[in-house]
Motif scaffolding. Structure first.
Motif, PDB file in Angstrom:
ATOM      1  N   PHE A  15     -23.710 118.996  36.887  1.00 26.41           N
ATOM      2  CA  PHE A  15     -24.787 118.944  37.885  1.00 26.41           C
ATOM      3  C   PHE A  15     -24.937 117.562  38.497  1.00 26.41           C
ATOM      4  O   PHE A  15     -25.357 117.432  39.637  1.00 26.41           O
ATOM      5  N   PHE A  16     -24.588 116.511  37.724  1.00 25.46           N
ATOM      6  CA  PHE A  16     -24.852 115.152  38.224  1.00 25.46           C
ATOM      7  C   PHE A  16     -24.157 114.834  39.538  1.00 25.46           C
ATOM      8  O   PHE A  16     -24.819 114.418  40.496  1.00 25.46           O
ATOM      9  N   PRO A  17     -22.802 115.017  39.645  1.00 26.12           N
ATOM     10  CA  PRO A  17     -22.184 114.677  40.935  1.00 26.12           C
ATOM     11  C   PRO A  17     -22.712 115.543  42.083  1.00 26.12           C
ATOM     12  O   PRO A  17     -22.903 115.053  43.202  1.00 26.12           O
ATOM     13  N   VAL A  18     -22.982 116.822  41.798  1.00 28.17           N
ATOM     14  CA  VAL A  18     -23.474 117.702  42.865  1.00 28.17           C
ATOM     15  C   VAL A  18     -24.856 117.245  43.331  1.00 28.17           C
ATOM     16  O   VAL A  18     -25.145 117.189  44.534  1.00 28.17           O
ATOM     17  N   GLU A  41     -20.422 119.816  29.271  1.00 28.07           N
ATOM     18  CA  GLU A  41     -19.641 119.759  30.513  1.00 28.07           C
ATOM     19  C   GLU A  41     -20.352 120.541  31.629  1.00 28.07           C
ATOM     20  O   GLU A  41     -20.391 120.106  32.780  1.00 28.07           O
ATOM     21  N   LEU A  42     -20.878 121.726  31.266  1.00 28.27           N
ATOM     22  CA  LEU A  42     -21.600 122.526  32.267  1.00 28.27           C
ATOM     23  C   LEU A  42     -22.768 121.722  32.828  1.00 28.27           C
ATOM     24  O   LEU A  42     -23.001 121.677  34.036  1.00 28.27           O
ATOM     25  N   VAL A  45     -27.055 131.835  26.847  1.00 24.76           N
ATOM     26  CA  VAL A  45     -26.825 131.954  28.291  1.00 24.76           C
ATOM     27  C   VAL A  45     -27.086 130.585  28.901  1.00 24.76           C
ATOM     28  O   VAL A  45     -28.133 129.984  28.656  1.00 24.76           O
ATOM     29  N   ALA A  46     -26.114 130.057  29.655  1.00 28.56           N
ATOM     30  CA  ALA A  46     -26.286 128.750  30.282  1.00 28.56           C
ATOM     31  C   ALA A  46     -25.663 128.784  31.677  1.00 28.56           C
ATOM     32  O   ALA A  46     -24.897 129.697  32.009  1.00 28.56           O
ATOM     33  N   TYR A  47     -25.994 127.784  32.476  1.00 33.13           N
ATOM     34  CA  TYR A  47     -25.497 127.746  33.853  1.00 33.13           C
ATOM     35  C   TYR A  47     -24.789 126.433  34.135  1.00 33.13           C
ATOM     36  O   TYR A  47     -25.169 125.375  33.608  1.00 33.13           O
ATOM     37  N   GLY A  48     -23.752 126.512  34.952  1.00 29.70           N
ATOM     38  CA  GLY A  48     -23.086 125.335  35.465  1.00 29.70           C
ATOM     39  C   GLY A  48     -23.104 125.398  36.987  1.00 29.70           C
ATOM     40  O   GLY A  48     -23.594 126.360  37.572  1.00 29.70           O
ATOM     41  N   GLU A  83     -28.697 114.172  22.890  1.00 26.84           N
ATOM     42  CA  GLU A  83     -28.152 113.506  24.073  1.00 26.84           C
ATOM     43  C   GLU A  83     -28.085 114.484  25.251  1.00 26.84           C
ATOM     44  O   GLU A  83     -28.454 114.165  26.383  1.00 26.84           O
ATOM     45  N   LEU A  84     -27.640 115.710  24.942  1.00 22.66           N
ATOM     46  CA  LEU A  84     -27.566 116.752  25.982  1.00 22.66           C
ATOM     47  C   LEU A  84     -28.953 117.059  26.539  1.00 22.66           C
ATOM     48  O   LEU A  84     -29.146 117.214  27.749  1.00 22.66           O
ATOM     49  N   TYR A  85     -29.920 117.124  25.620  1.00 20.90           N
ATOM     50  CA  TYR A  85     -31.306 117.371  26.028  1.00 20.90           C
ATOM     51  C   TYR A  85     -31.759 116.294  27.006  1.00 20.90           C
ATOM     52  O   TYR A  85     -32.379 116.585  28.039  1.00 20.90           O
ATOM     53  N   ASP A  86     -31.431 115.040  26.669  1.00 22.63           N
ATOM     54  CA  ASP A  86     -31.786 113.927  27.529  1.00 22.63           C
ATOM     55  C   ASP A  86     -31.192 114.076  28.933  1.00 22.63           C
ATOM     56  O   ASP A  86     -31.865 113.814  29.938  1.00 22.63           O
ATOM     57  N   HIS A  87     -29.954 114.503  29.002  1.00 25.30           N
ATOM     58  CA  HIS A  87     -29.330 114.716  30.311  1.00 25.30           C
ATOM     59  C   HIS A  87     -30.053 115.807  31.085  1.00 25.30           C
ATOM     60  O   HIS A  87     -30.259 115.698  32.296  1.00 25.30           O
TER      61      HIS A  87
END
Lengths: 318, 318, 318, 318, 318
Positions: free
Chosen positions: B144-147, B139-140, B78-81, B218-222
């Motif tokens: 979050f970054f631009p928002v 991608e999900l 389960v993940a969120y975007g 890398e994803l974890y870092d983000h």
């Protein structure tokens, strides 16, 4: 793009692609420092040195957190330095292997020139590539101390200014100082943890000896101190905001007290004045001698003032 | 219900039940993406693929926290975007096994179209199912970054607006921004921890290799960066609320000071005016020449004003 | 005292001591649910079932924290449910062994009736005693969701009411809402940790299988969500208190500004009025024609008003 | 100095040095309770019983944190009890070994008399020295519950009083309540941790059995509840301080609104009054009939009041 | 530079380089205490004793955090003491080996003279070098207690002063007290952790025995108490700042209420006064007898005052 190329004997070589390749092939490449390289060159270099695409992408994009990633043939190091309070922090990407140290950055920072100068000017034993990495990280880290010391003075000045006279501009300053501090903390905490992982042996770098580890432990200590400083400035800034509110409230209190005193004296006096003078022809017509003027006219005013002063003094307002 | 079905060779197949069953039986099912499926279809699909009823129930109900649950034959993800600040976060349920990747969602989100486009349009090597899962989560997450960057600008604008002129509407904004941030944090923290459990090996996914793990790291870092951003915005928002109060208090102080100055000047003057003019016929009758009018009448007023100005200046009010 | 007795085949038996003893001796006792038993009966039952005096004393006294205590022959379980915001939380004591499940409570709670109904009305396979314990804990826990959702609405309504018009009653509401939230948190945190200790295997219950553990893990997930909700409501409530103060200050600011404007206009006007009218017979006697009345009398007033309006506009007050 | 000496058969022996020595030599010394002993006697006793000088020094000085120190031949236990909110907490030093329990304290506390009474009056099995230590610690700990319950009531009363009418005295109360709570927390946290170290087996006491451990676990549970209570009272107290400020601000707002209404009505009226009455002989001389007095005089006033009331109502001030 | 040299037999030797070298060569050097040495001498000494350049550099620069660094042949110890609230904390660098204890400091501190006096004046067994290090650290640490006790009194006095009469100077005091507390905490926390690492065996010092460890554990306990004290003072200080704001607001409330009462009484009265006296010749000319003066003139004023008093009493303002 600008680049600095230094050989293991400390000599600075003109930074061309050929020179770098030659030095690398002879295993004489000590340090290649790239200033704002274009993506293309970086990609080519990475391929030549066998740097993983993920690490290359980070160095192209920037905006990473401080970290050490151990890829098998090299280690990716991201660290931050500081130039001054008004400029953004300086992000540095490094690729370290037993055969080279490559650094990539987009802003200038005193640390680089200093380390380069020490390398090329001083005689004697040259540091190996890991000690060079330590020196660079050390200079980047120690660069925070003078800037934070200025920040400390700035907090004191702001606090004094607030106690002297609170203004809206101070609130804007407080907000931007808080923002800067948050930026620094977001960088220093992972930088500290990354050195901690080195010192505790969780992350291993090739070439690490017990002696070099002592130096990294010293660096770790400095990062803890910086992190402590940042936390205490945070505390002091929030204390300054609170005292701003308190000073303003206290001033308001005094001003309102002043207003109340004036109103409490003069509203009744004006009423008395009006009452005895305006209302009734009967009275006005009978108050026509100088003695009555002095006795009743001035007398009632003086009596009222004395009474009010006595009341104020009893309440501790004067 | 809408669905997208993609085979391992990257071709998009018309999404019917038969097509999905056929691809699955040939082990060619890469990705089945269900948009707002009804409970019935989902239950049937789950039974066909051997998905545990608990996981199916979660995907029917939604409102779960980000998590990876390892059922023996598949893993529930389960993940969120995020779409934009004004819309609710996009919850995505995924079922991953070495033989399929099924995703379920109830809102649209740019991440899906992008990943689909990359899969179907680009030539060359197709990712395996785990790399596809990584890309989707990536991608999900990166959405979050631009928002958050917009959110950052919004904080700055709000802070500027507060310093310019504090209004009740800003408080409502602050409250709803805080609420949004709390929503994001409630989702990002477990999403980060879920990737951490993957990277540290606490949770294992079939097909994970050392190379793929790098991408998840890398994803974890983000996710850490997003989580840091959320924390710092929280700090800044509470700082904005504090400075709201301070600005308002400071304005109040100035207004009250203004009021006090006016009252301190004109209440005594009105009293003097009344005292010398109204009270006693004796005085009024004797003050009838122009010289007396200029000297005593205008003179006392001017003297009082000068005295008050001197007092204000001494107290630092002017 | 009221009691419900249910046999392993799902049939509800009239709850007498004899019936309970008989079922227990035949190992057919599924669930004995005691509603507000007297200390005497509880002590006798405990002795009969071999329940440790410490656990019995807890069930007599109530007021315990959620916990699972593993006594060798049975496990003591304390958990909490909720009825509505206005009523105290529902404390439930359970004694679980492979041969019985006994629950003790002093208030009613929807969860009990629901679980009982499912047991007695539905056909098919009956749950074993551990699944029954799970269902009960699950119903108790899930009962928090609708109540917290109401609480969420209440926060929003309160925030809107504060922005519309702050009153003292809202502060009392905020305080009692905070108190309720603290009560819930004091109960939910240990309840979550107690399920965590079950799921992680720190505490073991006889009869636990990998399949049943999945259900408890789902329950754990719900408890984390509740705990997250409670934390975020706490945040929002403290934000509401802060915005209360800010709204009040802002209103005060506007009111004071209004007062200052009125005073700044009319105090000088009154002074001018008094000065030219009352002070000197010389002047009053000369101002007797209509032209002078219109020119000097009305003219000075209008001039003063225009000047003040210009000043206010320059300062941004109008 | 006062002392209580109890033998293993529960009989209270007159507390002389000889009696203590005799009981100890016969291994019949259950409990020696010293009330405010002088340093000399304590030192002699310590030497006789083989207590380490560091532990003796602690018992002479007092002011220690709760702790269990395992010296080889005995264990030093420091714990705290409470008498009432207005008195300082009761520090108790204990020396426990399989052959004696010695307690030292400087204040009286209900727990001691109660444990003594249970020992000497009740028939039946006597507790061993470790269960006695448990009972003592249990009574000391449980003594916090009624005091904290009073404290809870006090918070509610204070909150109600603040909402009714905020005074400076309430702030002094809040400060001293906060101070008391800090004192309790400084003691309860280590007391809880010390029992936790016993229960988890980190610290071992001779004579500990699985059955006795259950009792200590129960004690640990009580200490967690006390610690939770202290934390929640802390929260509520800080909430009370915040609502104090909010109530005061709200009152201030209402008072200022009242002032503004009065000023907005009467300052313009006074001006109108003055303008038409004082300024110009021309006008005054012409306003001499009853009709004009009623029409123009009273009419303008009534019109102004009606206009202002309409404005206030439109702004929601009335 | 000043130096104190003490031999293992407790005799104080005149501190010259030769004497130190001689004692060291005979392994009779107990303690060499250097007060503000120049960098040169320190470097020479370090080389002679085999102290690592990194440790020497720390002792030359100062400004380190408390720490124990285990170099193979010696251990570097940095610790802090306190002289008084107004002076900076006293940083002490120590080099401990089984063959010497060297301390370096730049300020004086009572702890040194005391330890020296105990060594040279008392007869009997001399402590070994590790017990000497303990004593020094113990004296440095215990020196915090009286200073913190003064600080405690200062907080109480400040709180009383704030409740009596809040001033801007108190805010400056609060800020500098907070700053001092932050300084102490920055030093005490690592000092506590460094002793903890000794006691838990993470860091090992040569010569440590179980008996000496007890003393270090006692020291650790004292450091926890100091750290707890610092935390609670922090809490109390922030509580003082909050109550400052509350007291000021409450005062403001009372002053404004006073102002409002005065204005609410006298503005209407002045209006009435003006209305009946100034406006219309018709009225003024008819109000010429004493009876009318007493009845209508004084009567209306008294009636208005009585009405207002009744209103104030009903609102609870008097």
């Amino acid at each position: 793009m600008k680049a600095y190329l230094i050989a293991v004997d400390g000599s600075e070589v003109d930074a061309s692609r050929e020179a770098a390749v030659r030095l690398f092939n002879e295993d004489k490449l000590l340090w290649l420092d790239l200033f704002d390289p274009d993506d293309e060159s970086l990609a080519q270099l990475s391929e030549f040195l066998g740097i993983h695409p993920l690490a290359t992408k980070d160095a192209q994009r920037f905006g990473q957190r401080p970290k050490i990633e151990d890829y098998d043939s090299f280690a990716q190091v991201v660290a931050y330095g500081v130039h001054s309070i008004n400029e953004p922090l300086v992000e540095v990407h490094g690729f370290y292997s037993p055969h080279y140290l490559v650094t990539v950055r987009k802003q200038d920072c005193a640390a680089f020139a200093e380390v380069r100068a020490t390398l090329t000017q001083h005689e004697g034993k040259r540091p190996n590539r890991l000690m060079l990495l330590y020196r660079l990280l050390g200079e980047l880290t120690d660069g925070f101390f003078p800037v934070l010391s200025d920040f400390d003075d700035q907090i004191d000045q702001l606090q004094d200014a607030i106690l002297a006279k609170p203004t809206d501009a101070q609130l804007a300053d407080l907000f931007s100082m808080k923002r800067w501090l948050i930026t620094v903390r977001k960088v220093i905490t992972p930088q500290r943890d990354m050195i901690a992982s080195l010192v505790s042996g969780v992350t291993e770098l090739p070439g690490m000896t017990r002696e070099i580890e002592r130096y990294f432990r010293e660096l770790y200590d400095h990062l803890i101190r910086i992190s402590d400083l940042v936390d205490s400035y945070r505390d002091l800034l929030s204390g300054s905001l609170d005292s701003y509110l308190s000073v303003v409230s206290n001033r308001l209190n005094q001003v309102t007290k002043q207003l109340t005193i004036i109103a409490t004296i003069f509203l009744p006096l004006s009423f008395l004045t009006g009452f005895f003078g305006q209302n009734f022809g009967w009275m006005v017509q009978r108050l026509t001698s100088l003695g009555v003027f002095l006795g009743l006219g001035i007398g009632t005013e003086v009596a009222a003032v004395v009474l009010l002063l006595w009341l104020f003094r009893r309440r501790g307002w004067l």
